[in-house]
Design an enzyme around this catalytic site. Structure first.
Site, PDB file in Angstrom:
ATOM      1  N   HIS A 164       0.836  -1.205   0.000  1.00 53.69           N
ATOM      2  CA  HIS A 164       0.000   0.000   0.000  1.00 53.69           C
ATOM      3  C   HIS A 164       0.869   1.253   0.000  1.00 53.69           C
ATOM      4  CE1 HIS A 164      -3.189  -2.887   1.354  1.00 53.69           C
ATOM      5  NE2 HIS A 164      -3.895  -2.140   0.518  1.00 53.69           N
ATOM      6  N   ASN A 165       1.504   1.504  -1.136  1.00 50.72           N
ATOM      7  CA  ASN A 165       2.346   2.681  -1.317  1.00 50.72           C
ATOM      8  C   ASN A 165       1.875   3.422  -2.570  1.00 50.72           C
ATOM      9  OD1 ASN A 165       3.407   1.132  -3.496  1.00 50.72           O
ATOM     10  ND2 ASN A 165       4.830   0.144  -2.063  1.00 50.72           N
ATOM     11  N   SER A 183       2.962   3.360  -5.507  1.00 44.31           N
ATOM     12  CA  SER A 183       2.951   2.532  -6.724  1.00 44.31           C
ATOM     13  C   SER A 183       1.608   1.826  -6.870  1.00 44.31           C
ATOM     14  CB  SER A 183       4.082   1.493  -6.674  1.00 44.31           C
ATOM     15  OG  SER A 183       5.346   2.130  -6.662  1.00 44.31           O
ATOM     16  N   HIS A 184       1.045   1.373  -5.745  1.00 44.78           N
ATOM     17  CA  HIS A 184      -0.295   0.785  -5.799  1.00 44.78           C
ATOM     18  C   HIS A 184      -1.306   1.839  -6.230  1.00 44.78           C
ATOM     19  CE1 HIS A 184      -4.020  -1.200  -4.697  1.00 44.78           C
ATOM     20  NE2 HIS A 184      -4.272  -0.263  -3.802  1.00 44.78           N
ATOM     21  N   ASP A 206      -5.934   5.305  -1.054  1.00 45.00           N
ATOM     22  CA  ASP A 206      -5.213   4.649   0.050  1.00 45.00           C
ATOM     23  C   ASP A 206      -4.194   5.587   0.694  1.00 45.00           C
ATOM     24  OD1 ASP A 206      -6.305   2.123   0.441  1.00 45.00           O
ATOM     25  OD2 ASP A 206      -5.138   1.197  -1.166  1.00 45.00           O
TER      26      ASP A 206
END
Length: 738
Positions: free
Chosen positions: A476-477, A479-480, A517
């Site tokens: 969950h960074n 990039s996601h 997120d």
């Protein structure tokens, strides 16, 4: 002289007919008396005591007008003074107005013994000797209510039930206790290949049987029925042309005054659908396809009509819709089955059996679809909620779409392709893919023009949003977030989606994907609730992370004009946009996964399969469902990516779950997903369970709507890859080198 009672459309407070329990309003009564006297007063008092609603009319004209307005359940006509009006003529008129006349009470003096035939011919079916005693009137009303009225109401309910059966897409057969076929609905005849009425009156033994059933199966079924028990299981039926068809059958004995009737419910195809475990007989469902596209689209649509996980509300909608199509009143509510389903608290949540043999599915459901277990200790988990008010210093340098370094620009050349490699962009941007990809995608969709905001403001906003993603999280960074933004943009370009959404919806979807997120701590909602975190307390253990993502996104955006992309739009437009963004971010919460999928299937997939109607696509309610489904599919689309990307994402999410399990053990918290122990976990098994339980039905529905053959092919390939590793007893992401 006499008083006639005419009953219409019974509405009892509560009626019990065997297995059916019907809840209704109090009876409405119309008194037609030319003048007030002790008899009319007696009926008025009786109505009040019986809690019936009472109206009074003095002439036939006013009686008819009043009846047409309120449609009373009971009409009492005074026929003692024929010079005032003709009660028999009034009764005939009422018969013409409403065909559901049920009961007549004729009031006559003691000395009069006239024949009742003229009354019966006029439509009356009961007489009552004149008696103004209040209790006599009251008792007569009670007898009628509990006798003729209930009987007629039951007949009408039965008519409506059979109308619903006629419209049902499930095949239904009813036999007598002697196993003579009394009724089959059109769906049964169609599936089994018989002409209308061809089976009625035949004995069960006359209908060909399939040799695939176990020899003792029929005896087992009959044994259950004789004991008054319901039987349910797999049964092979033989169609008229000799083909065998596997069906999931429920047989229910119904005991009534006429004997024992067997109601057999045959579902069109095997309920346990699995794309990997064999093909479906979809001939009866694909004939309703929406647009005549490829066989793959038909196959997806067929699977939707027999989804593995069917919410109770889906059954309710099917029954009520069928009843409403051809029934004069919604008596399908009377079905005990419907009422029982409606009494459940989670109408869209599937009723799941135990899956002790599949701990991976159990843990995924427990970890993703619950709010955790309560702890009694004071041990709390506090994570940093540091929220930068301004752009971090290393990101303050303005970055224009034209100033993007060539190496990064080259990496993004195919960003409109589903096979775009987000990990190449992650490496090229030093883990800042969201800002660069966001600039390009937002430019392609004209977001700055829509928001009337300078590109510099959008750049600053993307940078500060990305800075609030935790690069330390393995999954969950940013990039996601960039991956979900890419999938969202891809879906927005599909023709059916473009037909459904307005420009404001597209902008909302892109923004929601970008922030969905933000500030994710790398832990699940269950973990935060169990740990008593600040966020769990703030949001009352309900949609904790999703609520935080949405709230923080707007806090970051609006607290600094340098990055306030909403600054220049009109207030009402901002409110609409804000509501759409919040709704989409909250839709990513997994506890409502099946609710969103089932609503989409029932409100959009199935109506579109029956007829291609633009209003289905563009209604405000359905636009919301499309946006929710879009971001949900974008959020968990990893199993539909090319294999190498799918493998990388699987490794990252597994590592994040491993880290959570490690921390739960260190802090003495409940371990919400025990199978995600880095020492014992089988990653292939976890991916198989995730695809089977969450992905397959959802993407079947989304594919049937948006037409995504490449995604479905990747999904099949990836499933086979994980299955192959699991069959070799391997727990790793990849097989060992040769």
């Amino acid at each position: 002289s006499c008083v006639f009672l005419v009953f219409f459309q019974t509405t009892l407070t509560e009626v019990q007919f065997g297995p059916m329990k019907l809840l209704k309003d109090p009876l409405q009564v119309l008194l037609v008396f030319a003048k007030e006297d002790s008899q009319s007063n007696g009926f008025c008092w009786a109505c009040e005591k019986a809690n019936f609603r009472c109206s009074m009319a003095r002439t036939p004209e006013s009686a008819l007008e009043c009846f047409l307005e309120k449609h009373h359940d009971l009409v009492i006509i005074d026929h003692r003074h024929s010079r005032h009006f003709d009660a028999e003529a009034l009764c005939r008129i009422c018969h013409v107005v409403v065909s559901m006349l049920t009961c007549v009470l004729s009031l006559r003096p003691d000395r009069e013994e006239a024949s009742v035939m003229p009354l019966i011919n006029a439509g009356f079916n009961r007489r009552y000797v004149e008696n103004a005693n209040m209790m006599a009137c009251y008792n007569e009303l009670l007898q009628l209510e509990h006798g003729e009225v209930r009987a007629q109401f039951k007949l009408r309910a039965g008519n409506a039930i059979f109308t619903a059966l006629e419209q049902s897409q499930e095949a239904i057969e009813i036999t007598s206790e002697d196993q003579v076929i009394q009724y089959v609905n059109p769906a049964y005849e169609s599936i089994m290949g018989y002409q209308q009425g061809e089976l009625i009156g035949k004995e069960i033994i006359e209908v060909p049987k399939s040799e695939k059933n176990k020899p003792d199966l029929l005896e087992t079924i009959n044994s259950c029925i004789r004991k008054g028990k319901e039987w349910q299981g797999i049964y092979y039926a033989k169609k008229k042309n000799g083909d065998s068809i596997q069906q999931n059958v429920k047989i229910t004995p119904v005991i009534g005054q006429g004997g024992c009737f067997i109601s057999s419910l045959d579902i069109q195809s095997s309920k346990h659908k699995d794309r990997r475990k064999g093909s479906l007989d979809v001939r009866s469902t694909t004939s309703r396809g929406s647009d005549g596209s490829s066989q793959r689209r038909h196959s997806s649509m067929a699977r939707i009509h027999s989804m593995t996980i069917e919410a109770p509300i889906t059954k309710v909608i099917n029954i009520i819709n069928a009843a409403q199509e051809s029934s004069p009143m919604p008596v399908a509510e009377a079905l005990d089955r419907v009422l029982e389903i409606l009494r459940t608290t989670e109408l869209y949540s599937p009723q799941l059996g135990t899956k002790d043999e599949d701990p991976h599915t159990n843990d995924l459901v427990g970890g993703l679809m619950t709010d955790g277990l309560r702890r009694l200790s004071g041990n709390e988990y506090i994570f940093s909620t540091k929220q930068p008010h301004h752009l971090p210093s290393h990101l303050t340098t303005p970055l224009s779409l034209n100033d993007i370094p060539p190496r990064i620009a080259q990496t993004m050349e195919n960003e409109d392709s589903w096979d775009f490699d987000i990990f190449n962009l992650e490496a090229a941007t030093m883990k800042r893919p969201l800002t660069y990809l966001g600039l390009k995608i937002f430019s392609r969709f004209g977001v700055c023009e829509f928001l009337n905001c300078p590109e510099a403001t959008l750049r600053s906003w993307l940078q500060v949003i990305e800075a609030n993603y935790h690069s330390s999280n393995s999954y969950h960074n940013s990039s996601h977030a960039a991956d979900v933004l890419h999938a969202t943009a891809y879906f927005l370009c599909k023709e059916r989606v473009k037909q459904s959404l307005d420009p404001i919806d597209e902008v909302a979807a892109l923004i929601a994907a970008t922030v969905h997120d933000v500030d994710h701590p790398g832990r699940t909602n269950s973990f935060l609730c169990n740990a008593g975190s600040e966020l769990a307390i703030l949001y009352n253990d309900t949609a904790v992370l999703e609520s935080h993502h949405a709230a923080l996104a707007f806090q970051i955006t609006t607290r600094d004009d340098k990055c306030n992309i909403f600054k220049n739009i009109e207030r009402n437009e901002y409110r609409t946009l804000r509501q759409a963004i919040i709704d989409m971010v909250l839709a990513t919460e997994m506890t409502k996964h099946f609710e969103h999928v089932n609503k989409f299937v029932n409100s959009i997939n199935k109506p579109l399969a029956a007829e291609s109607v633009k209003s289905i696509l563009t209604s405000p309610e359905n636009r919301i469902l499309v946006k929710r489904m879009l971001i949900k599919c974008a959020d968990i689309s990893n199993p539909c990516r090319p294999l190498e990307l799918c493998i990388e994402w699987a490794g990252r999410i597994s590592e994040e779950y491993f880290a959570q399990t490690d921390e739960e053990k260190r802090q003495g918290l409940p371990v919400v997903m025990p199978v995600f122990d880095r020492n014992t976990c089988s990653i292939p098994k976890s991916q198989i369970s995730f695809i089977d339980y969450f992905i397959t039905d959802m993407f079947d529905a989304w594919d049937a709507f948006a037409d995504l053959p490449n995604l479905m092919q990747h999904l099949d390939n990836n499933f086979k890859y994980w299955k192959g590793l699991d069959e070799r007893k391997l727990h790793s992401l990849r097989p060992p080198p040769e």
